[in-house]
Write a protein that holds these residues in place. Structure first.
Motif, PDB file in Angstrom:
ATOM      1  N   SER A   1      46.922   0.349  37.808  1.00 38.31           N
ATOM      2  CA  SER A   1      46.638   1.628  37.169  1.00 38.31           C
ATOM      3  C   SER A   1      47.876   2.527  37.146  1.00 38.31           C
ATOM      4  CB  SER A   1      45.484   2.320  37.902  1.00 38.31           C
ATOM      5  OG  SER A   1      45.232   3.584  37.332  1.00 38.31           O
ATOM      6  N   ILE A   2      48.592   2.581  38.249  1.00 38.10           N
ATOM      7  CA  ILE A   2      49.800   3.408  38.332  1.00 38.10           C
ATOM      8  C   ILE A   2      50.862   2.898  37.356  1.00 38.10           C
ATOM      9  CG2 ILE A   2      51.742   4.039  39.823  1.00 38.10           C
ATOM     10  CD1 ILE A   2      49.651   4.029  42.169  1.00 38.10           C
ATOM     11  N   ILE A   3      51.089   1.605  37.346  1.00 38.60           N
ATOM     12  CA  ILE A   3      52.088   1.023  36.444  1.00 38.60           C
ATOM     13  C   ILE A   3      51.714   1.288  34.992  1.00 38.60           C
ATOM     14  CG2 ILE A   3      53.068  -1.166  35.620  1.00 38.60           C
ATOM     15  CD1 ILE A   3      52.821  -2.113  38.610  1.00 38.60           C
ATOM     16  N   SER A   4      50.432   1.135  34.668  1.00 36.81           N
ATOM     17  CA  SER A   4      49.971   1.370  33.300  1.00 36.81           C
ATOM     18  C   SER A   4      50.114   2.833  32.899  1.00 36.81           C
ATOM     19  CB  SER A   4      48.512   0.938  33.150  1.00 36.81           C
ATOM     20  OG  SER A   4      48.369  -0.426  33.424  1.00 36.81           O
ATOM     21  N   GLU A   5      49.839   3.734  33.840  1.00 41.99           N
ATOM     22  CA  GLU A   5      49.973   5.164  33.553  1.00 41.99           C
ATOM     23  C   GLU A   5      51.435   5.536  33.328  1.00 41.99           C
ATOM     24  OE1 GLU A   5      50.810   9.312  34.442  1.00 41.99           O
ATOM     25  OE2 GLU A   5      51.181   7.723  35.898  1.00 41.99           O
TER      26      GLU A   5
ATOM     27  N   GLY B   1      48.376   1.746  27.432  1.00 45.55           N
ATOM     28  CA  GLY B   1      48.707   2.104  28.819  1.00 45.55           C
ATOM     29  C   GLY B   1      47.631   2.935  29.483  1.00 45.55           C
ATOM     30  N   PHE B   2      47.138   3.945  28.776  1.00 51.98           N
ATOM     31  CA  PHE B   2      46.147   4.820  29.396  1.00 51.98           C
ATOM     32  C   PHE B   2      44.758   4.188  29.485  1.00 51.98           C
ATOM     33  CE2 PHE B   2      49.386   8.066  28.772  1.00 51.98           C
ATOM     34  CZ  PHE B   2      49.341   8.672  30.015  1.00 51.98           C
ATOM     35  N   VAL B   3      44.404   3.335  28.530  1.00 51.60           N
ATOM     36  CA  VAL B   3      43.116   2.625  28.639  1.00 51.60           C
ATOM     37  C   VAL B   3      43.128   1.726  29.873  1.00 51.60           C
ATOM     38  CG1 VAL B   3      41.687   0.816  27.585  1.00 51.60           C
ATOM     39  CG2 VAL B   3      42.455   2.758  26.210  1.00 51.60           C
ATOM     40  N   ILE B   4      44.188   0.958  30.052  1.00 51.73           N
ATOM     41  CA  ILE B   4      44.296   0.086  31.227  1.00 51.73           C
ATOM     42  C   ILE B   4      44.348   0.925  32.505  1.00 51.73           C
ATOM     43  CG2 ILE B   4      45.756  -1.615  32.423  1.00 51.73           C
ATOM     44  CD1 ILE B   4      44.278  -2.704  29.918  1.00 51.73           C
ATOM     45  N   ALA B   5      45.105   2.026  32.472  1.00 53.94           N
ATOM     46  CA  ALA B   5      45.241   2.876  33.664  1.00 53.94           C
ATOM     47  C   ALA B   5      43.883   3.411  34.114  1.00 53.94           C
ATOM     48  CB  ALA B   5      46.202   4.034  33.386  1.00 53.94           C
ATOM     49  N   PHE B   6      43.115   3.962  33.201  1.00 54.48           N
ATOM     50  CA  PHE B   6      41.835   4.540  33.596  1.00 54.48           C
ATOM     51  C   PHE B   6      40.804   3.471  33.948  1.00 54.48           C
ATOM     52  CE2 PHE B   6      43.579   8.385  31.644  1.00 54.48           C
ATOM     53  CZ  PHE B   6      43.328   9.273  32.676  1.00 54.48           C
TER      54      PHE B   6
ATOM     55  N   LEU C   1      41.789  10.060  47.873  1.00 58.07           N
ATOM     56  CA  LEU C   1      42.958   9.255  48.209  1.00 58.07           C
ATOM     57  C   LEU C   1      43.502   8.538  46.980  1.00 58.07           C
ATOM     58  CD1 LEU C   1      44.922   8.066  50.264  1.00 58.07           C
ATOM     59  CD2 LEU C   1      43.223   6.276  50.710  1.00 58.07           C
ATOM     60  N   ALA C   2      42.625   7.898  46.222  1.00 56.03           N
ATOM     61  CA  ALA C   2      43.063   7.145  45.045  1.00 56.03           C
ATOM     62  C   ALA C   2      43.745   8.056  44.037  1.00 56.03           C
ATOM     63  CB  ALA C   2      41.873   6.442  44.398  1.00 56.03           C
ATOM     64  N   TYR C   3      43.156   9.212  43.776  1.00 56.20           N
ATOM     65  CA  TYR C   3      43.736  10.107  42.782  1.00 56.20           C
ATOM     66  C   TYR C   3      45.053  10.692  43.279  1.00 56.20           C
ATOM     67  CZ  TYR C   3      44.172  13.370  38.977  1.00 56.20           C
ATOM     68  OH  TYR C   3      44.641  14.054  37.889  1.00 56.20           O
ATOM     69  N   ALA C   4      45.144  10.987  44.570  1.00 57.10           N
ATOM     70  CA  ALA C   4      46.396  11.515  45.123  1.00 57.10           C
ATOM     71  C   ALA C   4      47.513  10.481  44.989  1.00 57.10           C
ATOM     72  CB  ALA C   4      46.209  11.913  46.574  1.00 57.10           C
ATOM     73  N   ILE C   5      47.218   9.244  45.316  1.00 62.98           N
ATOM     74  CA  ILE C   5      48.219   8.187  45.200  1.00 62.98           C
ATOM     75  C   ILE C   5      48.588   7.975  43.737  1.00 62.98           C
ATOM     76  CG2 ILE C   5      48.637   5.705  45.510  1.00 62.98           C
ATOM     77  CD1 ILE C   5      46.857   5.887  48.035  1.00 62.98           C
ATOM     78  N   TRP C   6      47.578   7.886  42.881  1.00 64.44           N
ATOM     79  CA  TRP C   6      47.785   7.631  41.450  1.00 64.44           C
ATOM     80  C   TRP C   6      48.637   8.725  40.811  1.00 64.44           C
ATOM     81  CZ3 TRP C   6      45.721  10.013  36.906  1.00 64.44           C
ATOM     82  CH2 TRP C   6      45.808   9.247  35.739  1.00 64.44           C
ATOM     83  N   SER C   7      48.237   9.959  41.020  1.00 64.03           N
ATOM     84  CA  SER C   7      48.965  11.050  40.385  1.00 64.03           C
ATOM     85  C   SER C   7      50.310  11.305  41.060  1.00 64.03           C
ATOM     86  CB  SER C   7      48.125  12.323  40.366  1.00 64.03           C
ATOM     87  OG  SER C   7      47.838  12.753  41.683  1.00 64.03           O
ATOM     88  N   GLY C   8      50.371  11.165  42.377  1.00 58.48           N
ATOM     89  CA  GLY C   8      51.618  11.409  43.089  1.00 58.48           C
ATOM     90  C   GLY C   8      52.705  10.416  42.744  1.00 58.48           C
TER      91      GLY C   8
ATOM     92  N   THR D   1      53.612  10.759  39.031  1.00 56.78           N
ATOM     93  CA  THR D   1      54.454  11.924  38.771  1.00 56.78           C
ATOM     94  C   THR D   1      55.885  11.685  39.245  1.00 56.78           C
ATOM     95  OG1 THR D   1      52.567  13.414  38.955  1.00 56.78           O
ATOM     96  CG2 THR D   1      54.745  14.390  39.245  1.00 56.78           C
ATOM     97  N   ALA D   2      56.038  11.177  40.456  1.00 61.03           N
ATOM     98  CA  ALA D   2      57.371  10.939  41.004  1.00 61.03           C
ATOM     99  C   ALA D   2      58.125   9.900  40.168  1.00 61.03           C
ATOM    100  CB  ALA D   2      57.267  10.490  42.462  1.00 61.03           C
ATOM    101  N   ALA D   3      57.469   8.801  39.830  1.00 60.29           N
ATOM    102  CA  ALA D   3      58.130   7.751  39.056  1.00 60.29           C
ATOM    103  C   ALA D   3      58.477   8.242  37.647  1.00 60.29           C
ATOM    104  CB  ALA D   3      57.250   6.509  38.982  1.00 60.29           C
ATOM    105  N   THR D   4      57.572   8.994  37.039  1.00 56.82           N
ATOM    106  CA  THR D   4      57.833   9.520  35.705  1.00 56.82           C
ATOM    107  C   THR D   4      58.999  10.504  35.723  1.00 56.82           C
ATOM    108  OG1 THR D   4      55.514   9.208  35.097  1.00 56.82           O
ATOM    109  CG2 THR D   4      56.795  10.719  33.739  1.00 56.82           C
TER     110      THR D   4
END
Length: 115
Positions: free
Chosen positions: A10-14, A39-44, A58-65, A68-71
């Motif tokens: 999900s993170i990679i796809s986002e 990308g976003f269909v696979i991510a969600f 936890l999942a949303y914090a990891i996903w968004s964090g 955001t950092a990688a982007t």
């Protein structure tokens, strides 16, 4: 473990979808625009799968964090987005927050008796 694999996908796809969003130039370039949707269909979808075993907070914090950092780093490396001390501190705080949430969740799970 399957939840964390789904979260990783999900993170990679986002990150992919967000990068394609920049390349789509306001959805005027066809292939990057298709990449955004893909990308976003696979991510969600994968995010929804990981929520079967990982708590939402936890999942949303990891996903968004991590997303955001990688982007932000991709923006700096590919498009010469500004990068300074404030950006570095912000990224460290994001990653630190994810670490604290993860540690908090692990501590709470360890304190609960297993059934």
């Amino acid at each position: 473990m399957k939840g964390y694999i789904a979260l990783g996908i999900s993170i990679i796809s986002e990150i992919f979808g967000t990068t394609m969003l920049k390349l789509s130039d306001g959805f005027t370039n066809l292939f990057p625009s298709i990449g955004v949707i893909f990308g976003f269909v696979i991510a969600f979808y994968c995010l929804s799968l990981c929520l079967k075993t990982i708590p939402l907070s936890l999942a949303y914090a990891i996903w968004s964090g991590i997303g955001t950092a990688a982007t932000a780093l991709i923006g700096v490396l590919l498009w010469q987005d500004p990068f300074g001390v404030i950006t570095l501190v912000g990224l460290v705080l994001i990653i630190g927050g994810v670490i604290f949430l993860s540690a908090s969740d692990q501590a709470e799970n360890a304190a609960e008796p297993s059934s």
